[in-house]
Design an enzyme around this catalytic site. Structure first.
Site, short mmCIF file in Angstrom:
data_model
loop_
_atom_site.label_atom_id
_atom_site.label_comp_id
_atom_site.label_asym_id
_atom_site.label_seq_id
_atom_site.Cartn_x
_atom_site.Cartn_y
_atom_site.Cartn_z
N HIS A 86 0.81 -1.22 0.00
CA HIS A 86 0.00 0.00 0.00
C HIS A 86 0.84 1.27 0.00
O HIS A 86 0.68 2.16 0.83
CB HIS A 86 -0.97 0.01 1.19
CG HIS A 86 -2.02 -1.04 1.12
ND1 HIS A 86 -3.15 -1.02 1.92
CD2 HIS A 86 -2.13 -2.17 0.37
CE1 HIS A 86 -3.90 -2.08 1.66
NE2 HIS A 86 -3.30 -2.79 0.72
N GLU B 173 -12.84 2.87 -4.93
CA GLU B 173 -13.52 4.15 -5.06
C GLU B 173 -12.91 5.03 -6.14
O GLU B 173 -11.73 4.95 -6.44
CB GLU B 173 -13.44 4.93 -3.75
CG GLU B 173 -14.08 4.28 -2.56
CD GLU B 173 -13.94 5.12 -1.29
OE1 GLU B 173 -14.52 4.72 -0.27
OE2 GLU B 173 -13.26 6.17 -1.32
N TYR C 37 -11.79 11.65 3.38
CA TYR C 37 -12.47 10.64 2.57
C TYR C 37 -12.72 9.34 3.32
O TYR C 37 -13.13 8.35 2.73
CB TYR C 37 -11.72 10.46 1.25
CG TYR C 37 -11.88 11.72 0.42
CD1 TYR C 37 -12.93 11.86 -0.46
CD2 TYR C 37 -11.05 12.82 0.64
CE1 TYR C 37 -13.14 13.04 -1.15
CE2 TYR C 37 -11.25 14.02 -0.04
CZ TYR C 37 -12.30 14.13 -0.92
OH TYR C 37 -12.52 15.32 -1.59
N TYR D 117 -10.82 -8.77 4.68
CA TYR D 117 -10.59 -9.96 3.86
C TYR D 117 -11.05 -11.19 4.64
O TYR D 117 -10.67 -11.38 5.80
CB TYR D 117 -9.12 -10.08 3.50
CG TYR D 117 -8.65 -8.95 2.60
CD1 TYR D 117 -9.07 -8.87 1.28
CD2 TYR D 117 -7.81 -7.96 3.09
CE1 TYR D 117 -8.67 -7.83 0.46
CE2 TYR D 117 -7.40 -6.91 2.28
CZ TYR D 117 -7.83 -6.86 0.96
OH TYR D 117 -7.43 -5.82 0.16
#
Length: 257
Positions: free
Chosen positions: A36, A131, A141, A152
């Site tokens: 990430h 998104e 956000y 998961y």
């Protein structure tokens, strides 16, 4: 010490070499995680500013909502690395002054709208909840407080909506794993105003139609290749160029039928 972070550097392309390489921004703090990272860098419409997207680094959710870190944020700097004095949190005590927006999970696609100058990004949700957002200064956000995805293997994460937190323009459930995306404003009239987004997981190029600022349709292109698509850009000839995520690194030129 096994930590790492996203960084941005600038240099000059000299033939096949880059000279004068200089790091102009670094993620803080560096953390121990392989995932990430984000990340896209795009220039503002006037070319005066640089937007950087940074992921939540997979195991750093508590830092995403904190203004004293750049984890899970969109940043805005000048091309020389300096901080604009009109950034939304410049005068907030303890905040990182380069922060433009917060509450992001893992933004891997971005463009600046060629007409409005707005920054559009997409991001990976967890299991569901990918998104598209129109990212405004100082807005939150929501990740990990709101999401349309789940853990998961199952399990609730926060809520789907909460006062003071921004809703996405569009979201996918199940996740399609977006790569880069582009707003088309080239010579092919049937594509004008559409947003194209690469899908890694489901191996297609999405063509999104908008009406009055809302998504009304998504069509799936290039499905016959059955390959993960990482990137898409509009070329100077008006065609789209899609980069496949495979060992050969293939690039495909795309025009309307």
């Amino acid at each position: 010490n096994d930590t790492a972070g996203t960084a941005v550097a600038r240099g000059k392309l000299d033939g096949s070499a880059i000279t004068g390489l200089q790091v102009i921004w670094r993620q803080t703090p560096k953390v121990e995680s392989p995932n990430h990272w984000g990340s896209r860098i795009v220039f503002s419409k006037d070319g005066q500013y640089l937007f950087i997207t940074v992921g939540d680094r997979a195991n750093q959710r508590p830092l995403v909502q904190r203004l004293d870190t750049t984890i899970g944020k969109t940043l805005r700097i000048r091309p020389d690395g300096s901080i604009p004095d009109d950034n939304p949190f410049v005068k907030t005590a303890g905040a990182k002054p380069e922060i433009w927006s917060l509450g992001h999970r893992n933004q891997q696609g971005a463009f600046v709208h060629p007409e409005t100058g707005d920054l559009w990004t997409n991001e990976h949700g967890p299991q569901g909840g990918d998104e598209i957002n129109i990212v405004k200064p100082g807005k939150n956000y929501g990740w990990p407080l709101i999401t349309y995805g789940e853990e998961y293997g199952g399990g609730k994460i926060g809520q789907t909506a909460k006062e003071g937190l921004e809703q996405p323009l569009y979201y996918w459930t199940p996740s399609m794993a977006p790569g880069n995306m582009v707003f088309y404003n080239g010579p092919y009239k049937q594509w004008h105003g559409k947003v194209f987004v690469a899908s890694l997981k489901f191996k297609y190029l999405g063509m999104i139609t908008l009406e009055n600022g809302k998504v009304v349709k998504e069509e799936k292109l290039l499905t016959h290749f059955r390959e993960r698509i990482r990137d898409v850009v509009q070329g100077p000839d008006g065609a789209l160029y899609a980069a496949f995520d495979n060992a050969e690194g293939r690039i495909v030129r795309v025009v309307p039928k």
